[in-house]
Design a protein around this motif. Structure first.
Motif, PDB file in Angstrom:
ATOM      1  N   LEU A 201       0.824  -1.201   0.000  1.00  0.00           N
ATOM      2  CA  LEU A 201       0.000   0.000   0.000  1.00  0.00           C
ATOM      3  C   LEU A 201       0.867   1.265   0.000  1.00  0.00           C
ATOM      4  O   LEU A 201       0.463   2.298  -0.550  1.00  0.00           O
ATOM      5  CB  LEU A 201      -0.881  -0.022   1.259  1.00  0.00           C
ATOM      6  CG  LEU A 201      -2.233   0.660   1.171  1.00  0.00           C
ATOM      7  CD1 LEU A 201      -3.147  -0.072   0.206  1.00  0.00           C
ATOM      8  CD2 LEU A 201      -2.882   0.715   2.546  1.00  0.00           C
ATOM      9  N   TRP A 391      -8.085   0.169   0.550  1.00  0.00           N
ATOM     10  CA  TRP A 391      -7.489   1.491   0.783  1.00  0.00           C
ATOM     11  C   TRP A 391      -6.618   1.962  -0.386  1.00  0.00           C
ATOM     12  O   TRP A 391      -5.827   2.896  -0.236  1.00  0.00           O
ATOM     13  CB  TRP A 391      -6.645   1.462   2.063  1.00  0.00           C
ATOM     14  CG  TRP A 391      -7.425   1.189   3.320  1.00  0.00           C
ATOM     15  CD1 TRP A 391      -8.765   1.384   3.514  1.00  0.00           C
ATOM     16  CD2 TRP A 391      -6.910   0.681   4.554  1.00  0.00           C
ATOM     17  NE1 TRP A 391      -9.126   1.030   4.789  1.00  0.00           N
ATOM     18  CE2 TRP A 391      -8.006   0.600   5.463  1.00  0.00           C
ATOM     19  CE3 TRP A 391      -5.652   0.290   5.004  1.00  0.00           C
ATOM     20  CZ2 TRP A 391      -7.859   0.140   6.773  1.00  0.00           C
ATOM     21  CZ3 TRP A 391      -5.506  -0.161   6.312  1.00  0.00           C
ATOM     22  CH2 TRP A 391      -6.602  -0.239   7.188  1.00  0.00           C
TER      23      TRP A 391
ATOM     24  N   PRO B 107      -9.871   5.232   7.123  1.00  0.00           N
ATOM     25  CA  PRO B 107      -9.775   5.311   8.591  1.00  0.00           C
ATOM     26  C   PRO B 107      -8.836   6.418   9.080  1.00  0.00           C
ATOM     27  O   PRO B 107      -8.947   6.848  10.230  1.00  0.00           O
ATOM     28  CB  PRO B 107      -9.248   3.929   8.988  1.00  0.00           C
ATOM     29  CG  PRO B 107      -8.676   3.340   7.747  1.00  0.00           C
ATOM     30  CD  PRO B 107      -9.442   3.927   6.612  1.00  0.00           C
ATOM     31  N   ASP B 123      -3.935   0.308  13.857  1.00  0.00           N
ATOM     32  CA  ASP B 123      -5.005  -0.510  13.267  1.00  0.00           C
ATOM     33  C   ASP B 123      -5.036  -0.350  11.750  1.00  0.00           C
ATOM     34  O   ASP B 123      -5.552  -1.214  11.037  1.00  0.00           O
ATOM     35  CB  ASP B 123      -6.366  -0.125  13.862  1.00  0.00           C
ATOM     36  CG  ASP B 123      -6.521  -0.616  15.299  1.00  0.00           C
ATOM     37  OD1 ASP B 123      -5.763  -1.529  15.687  1.00  0.00           O
ATOM     38  OD2 ASP B 123      -7.371  -0.074  16.020  1.00  0.00           O
ATOM     39  N   SER B 124      -4.532   0.758  11.249  1.00  0.00           N
ATOM     40  CA  SER B 124      -4.503   1.032   9.804  1.00  0.00           C
ATOM     41  C   SER B 124      -3.046   1.200   9.363  1.00  0.00           C
ATOM     42  O   SER B 124      -2.717   2.084   8.595  1.00  0.00           O
ATOM     43  CB  SER B 124      -5.252   2.320   9.482  1.00  0.00           C
ATOM     44  OG  SER B 124      -6.311   2.543  10.366  1.00  0.00           O
ATOM     45  N   SER B 126      -0.761  -0.089   7.365  1.00  0.00           N
ATOM     46  CA  SER B 126      -0.213   0.036   6.007  1.00  0.00           C
ATOM     47  C   SER B 126      -0.621   1.371   5.377  1.00  0.00           C
ATOM     48  O   SER B 126       0.181   2.012   4.695  1.00  0.00           O
ATOM     49  CB  SER B 126      -0.628  -1.147   5.131  1.00  0.00           C
ATOM     50  OG  SER B 126      -2.019  -1.348   5.168  1.00  0.00           O
ATOM     51  N   LEU B 127      -1.844   1.820   5.653  1.00  0.00           N
ATOM     52  CA  LEU B 127      -2.279   3.117   5.126  1.00  0.00           C
ATOM     53  C   LEU B 127      -1.500   4.262   5.780  1.00  0.00           C
ATOM     54  O   LEU B 127      -1.124   5.236   5.122  1.00  0.00           O
ATOM     55  CB  LEU B 127      -3.784   3.288   5.365  1.00  0.00           C
ATOM     56  CG  LEU B 127      -4.422   4.549   4.766  1.00  0.00           C
ATOM     57  CD1 LEU B 127      -4.334   4.541   3.243  1.00  0.00           C
ATOM     58  CD2 LEU B 127      -5.884   4.671   5.206  1.00  0.00           C
ATOM     59  N   TYR B 422       4.202  -3.757  13.042  1.00  0.00           N
ATOM     60  CA  TYR B 422       3.029  -4.423  13.622  1.00  0.00           C
ATOM     61  C   TYR B 422       3.385  -4.835  15.047  1.00  0.00           C
ATOM     62  O   TYR B 422       3.739  -5.981  15.295  1.00  0.00           O
ATOM     63  CB  TYR B 422       2.633  -5.631  12.770  1.00  0.00           C
ATOM     64  CG  TYR B 422       2.230  -5.259  11.362  1.00  0.00           C
ATOM     65  CD1 TYR B 422       0.941  -4.814  11.085  1.00  0.00           C
ATOM     66  CD2 TYR B 422       3.141  -5.329  10.306  1.00  0.00           C
ATOM     67  CE1 TYR B 422       0.570  -4.450   9.798  1.00  0.00           C
ATOM     68  CE2 TYR B 422       2.776  -4.959   9.011  1.00  0.00           C
ATOM     69  CZ  TYR B 422       1.490  -4.527   8.770  1.00  0.00           C
ATOM     70  OH  TYR B 422       1.121  -4.170   7.502  1.00  0.00           O
ATOM     71  N   ARG B 428      -2.361  -6.403  22.023  1.00  0.00           N
ATOM     72  CA  ARG B 428      -2.308  -6.223  20.572  1.00  0.00           C
ATOM     73  C   ARG B 428      -1.634  -7.412  19.894  1.00  0.00           C
ATOM     74  O   ARG B 428      -0.411  -7.530  19.875  1.00  0.00           O
ATOM     75  CB  ARG B 428      -1.562  -4.919  20.252  1.00  0.00           C
ATOM     76  CG  ARG B 428      -1.649  -4.508  18.791  1.00  0.00           C
ATOM     77  CD  ARG B 428      -1.060  -3.139  18.540  1.00  0.00           C
ATOM     78  NE  ARG B 428      -1.994  -2.059  18.808  1.00  0.00           N
ATOM     79  CZ  ARG B 428      -2.993  -1.708  17.995  1.00  0.00           C
ATOM     80  NH1 ARG B 428      -3.184  -2.342  16.857  1.00  0.00           N
ATOM     81  NH2 ARG B 428      -3.791  -0.709  18.322  1.00  0.00           N
ATOM     82  N   GLU B 430      -3.006  -8.161  16.809  1.00  0.00           N
ATOM     83  CA  GLU B 430      -3.416  -7.842  15.446  1.00  0.00           C
ATOM     84  C   GLU B 430      -3.199  -6.371  15.158  1.00  0.00           C
ATOM     85  O   GLU B 430      -3.243  -5.577  16.106  1.00  0.00           O
ATOM     86  CB  GLU B 430      -4.900  -8.158  15.259  1.00  0.00           C
ATOM     87  CG  GLU B 430      -5.147  -9.588  14.855  1.00  0.00           C
ATOM     88  CD  GLU B 430      -6.533  -9.750  14.209  1.00  0.00           C
ATOM     89  OE1 GLU B 430      -6.636  -9.479  13.004  1.00  0.00           O
ATOM     90  OE2 GLU B 430      -7.464 -10.105  14.932  1.00  0.00           O
ATOM     91  N   PRO B 431      -3.119  -5.867  13.960  1.00  0.00           N
ATOM     92  CA  PRO B 431      -3.060  -6.695  12.759  1.00  0.00           C
ATOM     93  C   PRO B 431      -1.702  -7.417  12.719  1.00  0.00           C
ATOM     94  O   PRO B 431      -0.817  -7.062  13.443  1.00  0.00           O
ATOM     95  CB  PRO B 431      -3.182  -5.692  11.630  1.00  0.00           C
ATOM     96  CG  PRO B 431      -2.705  -4.398  12.199  1.00  0.00           C
ATOM     97  CD  PRO B 431      -2.978  -4.434  13.656  1.00  0.00           C
TER      98      PRO B 431
END
Lengths: 431, 431
Positions: A201, A391, B107, B123-124, B126-127, B422, B428, B430-431
């Motif tokens: 991404l 995304w 997000p 939580d996001s 990669s974005l 990550y 935690r 995840e992700p």
């Protein structure tokens, strides 16, 4: 008075002759002849002859050295001389300290005069590394790691570190090790597959070299339950480009080993020059046809087994790609060709050893969900993965390469356990 | 007809002007002004302005582009021109394909105009990496990894890979993650400590950079349950030499970052030039005295707590070593000074963050067994480790460095989770 410390025995040159030097290492051999003791001192760089003259050292030291067990550790000071008659370099000892004594007998013979079975080698791994041939395996492994990283850095890939404890595996749970994670259930990663895809991404080129875990019971010469994998992923590239990069990576490594690690290759009796031709690229359909031509019955759609590959190795002895596998026998994230049930995938084989698995990935979330369902996976479990595909995920492809298997080939060894310091298999959790 | 593909937007130069180029990336911004649409195309290397002229493309394409969601992925062909009036480079679009559309709303805002909390970022993840500042953290991390490896390679260290599933932990079992290992119980490695020591038998200098696991419940800004550690071990070296190498390693990394990664440091508002002075070396006794001088009561023998270090950071704001800790509060494998209860050990601190723990190790098997018993360990469980000390083990020393913590400092971040793609903590997985 010591003029210098000699770390690398191969760096000794004329400028050091007739000066006082300090050395450390282990005693490989000891011969007492009249009023002289000759010791062969070794370290990881090579060896050096030490000479002790009875009339030049204390009686106590003479006795100590005369009784020293082989493989014991010493520190010695003395004068470095060039013995012109025999054209060897010797250190005439003035002072010697035994830093740690080795027991006798040892579990294996580090001089290499007596061979040991693989189990004894692995049970005595650190001692086995004093054998020149075994040492060369791990020097070659170190060098290969360095060249592989160089290759990625030269090609502008970003090195990533993704987690090894996951809430879920990439391809279902059958072969995952379970781990207690506080009040949750964790799994040990089989590959960085989902993470390296997610990172497409924002980064167009990523690589990771790390440890992965597979709870397969198979105890073969090519399987381990913990292994090192070389993974890369890149965006906007097709299968041909990904195979080209894979081939370039392996040839870059081989060329550098030939050029810079020739001593290790010689010690291991490994001739890599045969592997520099263009790697064959044959389709899965070609493999099926070839097998049937060789009177080995095989139907389209079946997976290619170890035994098939042995039969096939009659035709393909070196590195070769098998491309365009049926989508059905590839993981859910592999993209398909339009208007066929074939996938944009490849394996790299070396004779009958599978080395690499790669291909173009699905980058559209609806196709991915469809394929997950088809593979019997519950898409609810992949929520955090799937959302990243909404995304703005670019098309991407990549591969995973079994690093230990590559070293097995490059080091010309028959069993993968030989090229791993402390291998893990079903029966081996120690040392 | 496309003349070339532009991978790196920073490599565009005059020789490319007025030629046909292909580009890929995500749409960061879109402005429609009359019969023109201006798109800001981004990839991990930078940005490029695309211009679409209504009368030069099909009506369908015009509509698609006019409605494109931000962060969607496109591939475009066009003529690269230098807009002399505004002195910017533009691509006049002839063809454009939307490869994957991003949902709306996202997000978080990857342009960085709107700030997000750390939980949303993670939580996001990669974005979030599309944000220039966050991207810079991971570029800096990549660069640091590269320089650290360079340093070890330049100093003739051998890279090793030791197992991450063990039958037993290095320092007892309280903070180990348990794993099912077929019919056995396995533990996830906390460090490569015992293995890197064993390998001193045959190699004088080894290093490993890998993932380790610690089942501590502490949820602080500096703790993770999975972390990357930089470890080295070398033979025949004393504590001063080991600290010198540690200091050299960190300064080599910092000097290279200042020289080659200045853009990332600027994005992160990180000024490393203050860290190039000689690192202070104070003893544990000095720390006790300093604390008491600061009216913070502390007795000899107590461990130095986080709170103590905060108090102490008034005097020591940058990197500093604390040496000669009481043997009792150091692990069983740390060697002691003769004629005292102090150990040949050190920690490297950065202000109140503990970064490195190291020291001289015990190399005599009887001392090691004695210390294990004193620490309440059952020497039967360490049989395969202890036997290696009987095979001619040289004196050795080394250290472990928390790589994520180092990056937290170098990237000028407050929470270790910011510098890990990550992160894994108690809550935690995840992700």
């Amino acid at each position: 008075m010591t003029d210098f410390y000699i770390e690398n025995f191969e760096n000794i040159d004329e400028s050091m002759y007739n000066k006082n030097a300090q050395v450390t290492g282990w005693i490989e051999d000891s011969r007492s002849i009249g009023s002289l003791i000759f010791l062969t001192l070794k370290n990881s760089t090579g060896k050096l002859q030490l000479i002790i003259k009875k009339n030049q050292v204390s009686e106590e030291l003479w006795k100590q050295v005369d009784n020293i067990t082989r493989q014991s550790i010493v520190k010695a000071n003395g004068k470095l001389v060039h013995n012109e008659k025999n054209n060897i370099i010797e250190l005439i000892i003035e002072e010697l300290n035994i830093l740690n004594e080795a027991v006798h007998p040892l579990p294996l013979d580090p001089t290499g005069r007596v061979d040991s079975g693989l189990d004894i080698i692995l049970d005595s791994r650190s001692l086995s590394l004093r054998k020149p041939e075994i040492k060369s395996i791990f020097k070659l492994r170190n060098d290969s790691l360095m060249y592989i990283r160089d290759f990625f850095i030269n090609n502008d890939f970003l090195e990533i570190n993704t987690p090894k404890i996951l809430s879920l595996g990439a391809e279902g749970g059958a072969t995952l090790f379970k781990t207690e994670y506080f009040d949750k259930l964790g799994f040990l990663a089989q590959s960085p597959q989902l993470y390296k895809e997610q990172l497409m991404l924002a980064f167009e080129k990523v690589f990771e070299i790390s440890h992965y875990f597979r709870a397969e019971k198979s105890n073969t010469t090519r399987h381990l339950n913990e292994f090192v994998s070389v993974d890369f992923e890149w965006a906007y590239k097709n299968n041909e480009q990904t195979m080209d990069l894979c081939e370039d990576l392996i040839k870059y490594t081989i060329n550098n080993l030939i050029k810079n690690s020739f001593k290790e290759l010689k010690n291991l009796d490994s001739d890599l020059s045969n592997y520099l031709n263009k790697f064959d690229r044959i389709t899965y359909q070609n493999v099926i046809d070839d097998l049937n031509d060789l009177d080995h019955k095989k139907s389209f759609g079946e997976d290619i087994t170890e035994h098939d590959l042995v039969v096939l190795s009659e035709k393909h002895k070196s590195f070769y790609f098998i491309t365009d596998w049926p989508s059905e026998i590839k993981p859910f994230y592999i993209a398909g060709h339009k208007d066929s049930d074939l996938s944009m995938s490849f394996d790299l084989q070396f004779s009958n050893v599978e080395l690499v698995s790669g291909g173009v990935r699905i980058h559209k979330v609806d196709e991915l969900e469809k394929n997950m369902k088809k593979s019997g996976l519950d898409i609810k479990n992949f929520k955090s993965h799937l959302q990243t595909f909404k995304w703005g995920m670019p098309p991407h492809s990549g591969l995973g390469l079994g690093f230990d298997r590559l070293i097995m080939i490059l080091a010309n060894r028959k069993n993968i356990r030989e090229v791993v310091l402390y291998p893990r298999d079903k029966d081996r959790l120690e040392p």
